[in-house]
Design a protein around this motif. Sequence first.
Motif, PDB file in Angstrom:
ATOM      1  N   ALA A   1      14.664  18.006 -10.400  1.00 16.08           N
ATOM      2  CA  ALA A   1      15.669  17.016 -10.000  1.00 16.08           C
ATOM      3  C   ALA A   1      16.608  16.678 -11.160  1.00 16.08           C
ATOM      4  O   ALA A   1      17.792  16.404 -10.942  1.00 16.08           O
ATOM      5  N   LEU A   2      16.111  16.693 -12.376  1.00 14.50           N
ATOM      6  CA  LEU A   2      16.976  16.431 -13.527  1.00 14.50           C
ATOM      7  C   LEU A   2      17.915  17.605 -13.785  1.00 14.50           C
ATOM      8  O   LEU A   2      19.031  17.410 -14.286  1.00 14.50           O
ATOM      9  N   ARG A   3      17.472  18.815 -13.435  1.00 20.84           N
ATOM     10  CA  ARG A   3      18.366  19.977 -13.556  1.00 20.84           C
ATOM     11  C   ARG A   3      19.387  20.001 -12.423  1.00 20.84           C
ATOM     12  O   ARG A   3      20.520  20.459 -12.606  1.00 20.84           O
ATOM     13  N   HIS A   4      18.964  19.548 -11.257  1.00 26.37           N
ATOM     14  CA  HIS A   4      19.814  19.548 -10.065  1.00 26.37           C
ATOM     15  C   HIS A   4      19.850  18.111  -9.526  1.00 26.37           C
ATOM     16  O   HIS A   4      19.103  17.767  -8.606  1.00 26.37           O
ATOM     17  N   VAL A   5      20.728  17.289 -10.096  1.00 22.88           N
ATOM     18  CA  VAL A   5      20.727  15.857  -9.807  1.00 22.88           C
ATOM     19  C   VAL A   5      20.909  15.570  -8.314  1.00 22.88           C
ATOM     20  O   VAL A   5      20.365  14.601  -7.778  1.00 22.88           O
ATOM     21  N   TRP A   6      21.630  16.414  -7.627  1.00 22.48           N
ATOM     22  CA  TRP A   6      21.879  16.232  -6.191  1.00 22.48           C
ATOM     23  C   TRP A   6      20.600  16.286  -5.366  1.00 22.48           C
ATOM     24  O   TRP A   6      20.558  15.792  -4.235  1.00 22.48           O
ATOM     25  N   LEU A   7      19.538  16.897  -5.902  1.00 21.35           N
ATOM     26  CA  LEU A   7      18.285  17.026  -5.155  1.00 21.35           C
ATOM     27  C   LEU A   7      17.736  15.659  -4.762  1.00 21.35           C
ATOM     28  O   LEU A   7      17.119  15.515  -3.696  1.00 21.35           O
ATOM     29  N   ALA A   8      17.966  14.645  -5.601  1.00 21.75           N
ATOM     30  CA  ALA A   8      17.452  13.302  -5.315  1.00 21.75           C
ATOM     31  C   ALA A   8      17.974  12.781  -3.984  1.00 21.75           C
ATOM     32  O   ALA A   8      17.289  12.024  -3.292  1.00 21.75           O
ATOM     33  N   ASP A   9      19.181  13.180  -3.606  1.00 17.83           N
ATOM     34  CA  ASP A   9      19.772  12.705  -2.349  1.00 17.83           C
ATOM     35  C   ASP A   9      19.130  13.354  -1.130  1.00 17.83           C
ATOM     36  O   ASP A   9      19.301  12.859  -0.001  1.00 17.83           O
ATOM     37  N   LEU A  10      18.403  14.439  -1.328  1.00 20.65           N
ATOM     38  CA  LEU A  10      17.839  15.178  -0.201  1.00 20.65           C
ATOM     39  C   LEU A  10      16.317  15.117  -0.151  1.00 20.65           C
ATOM     40  O   LEU A  10      15.701  15.720   0.719  1.00 20.65           O
ATOM     41  N   LEU A  11      15.715  14.376  -1.079  1.00 21.56           N
ATOM     42  CA  LEU A  11      14.262  14.207  -1.069  1.00 21.56           C
ATOM     43  C   LEU A  11      13.864  13.114  -0.082  1.00 21.56           C
ATOM     44  O   LEU A  11      14.606  12.163   0.141  1.00 21.56           O
ATOM     45  N   GLY A  12      12.685  13.259   0.496  1.00 22.05           N
ATOM     46  CA  GLY A  12      12.133  12.195   1.320  1.00 22.05           C
ATOM     47  C   GLY A  12      12.508  12.234   2.779  1.00 22.05           C
ATOM     48  O   GLY A  12      12.104  11.349   3.538  1.00 22.05           O
TER      49      GLY A  12
END
Length: 218
Positions: free
Chosen positions: A86-97
């Motif tokens: 997630a730190l490498r691909h910050v956008w991933l946080a928006d798609l988790l959960g």
Amino acid sequence: MPLDRERIVAAAIALADEGGLEAVSLRKVAARLNAGPMRLYGYISTKQELFDLMVDEVHAEILPAEQPGDWREALRVLAHRTRQAALRHVWLADLLGGRPTLGPNGMAVTEAKLAALDGFADIDTVLRAVEIVSSYLTGAIRREIANLRAERVTGLSKREWQRASGPHLTKMLATGRFPALTKAVHDGADVDAETSFATGLDWVLDAVAAKLTRPPAV
């Protein structure tokens, strides 16, 4: 060079890494690949499908080459690798959960989580344990990413923001309305994001351990 899903997903991830999910569209991906937008529809039907493929591709970075034998270490490794991705691909946080990831890499990560706890409790307990760990990951990662984004938007580091906010905070605490918060501000230890994440994860795993009871051998 002919198009394929792998090239399309790689281009989309590169765009998202540069400018977030708002920078990703089939038109922009097509432009990155020097192709007409309509050509992409032979491989990708919707932007949501593209996002799903991007998430699954990143899940390939999360799965370790070897699964630790200890359940706690296995879940800890997966958790830290998820945070690092997630730190490498910050956008991933928006798609988790959200809904479960049904791509091969996402399913492999889920399989690793379930396999780590297999045999230590009934399946419903295992499922709840995995859900609890995943919920902690999602919340902790989103909070950390939100702070990183705030730094980028304001141009202020955490320390700089604390100094800038100091006078207002001091004034508010001096009212006496927030005694617990005052104690936390004055006496609480200031730890970095990685330490905070690791500590919280250990507490969650302690709670999981309290619910696990390896069934007797038959």
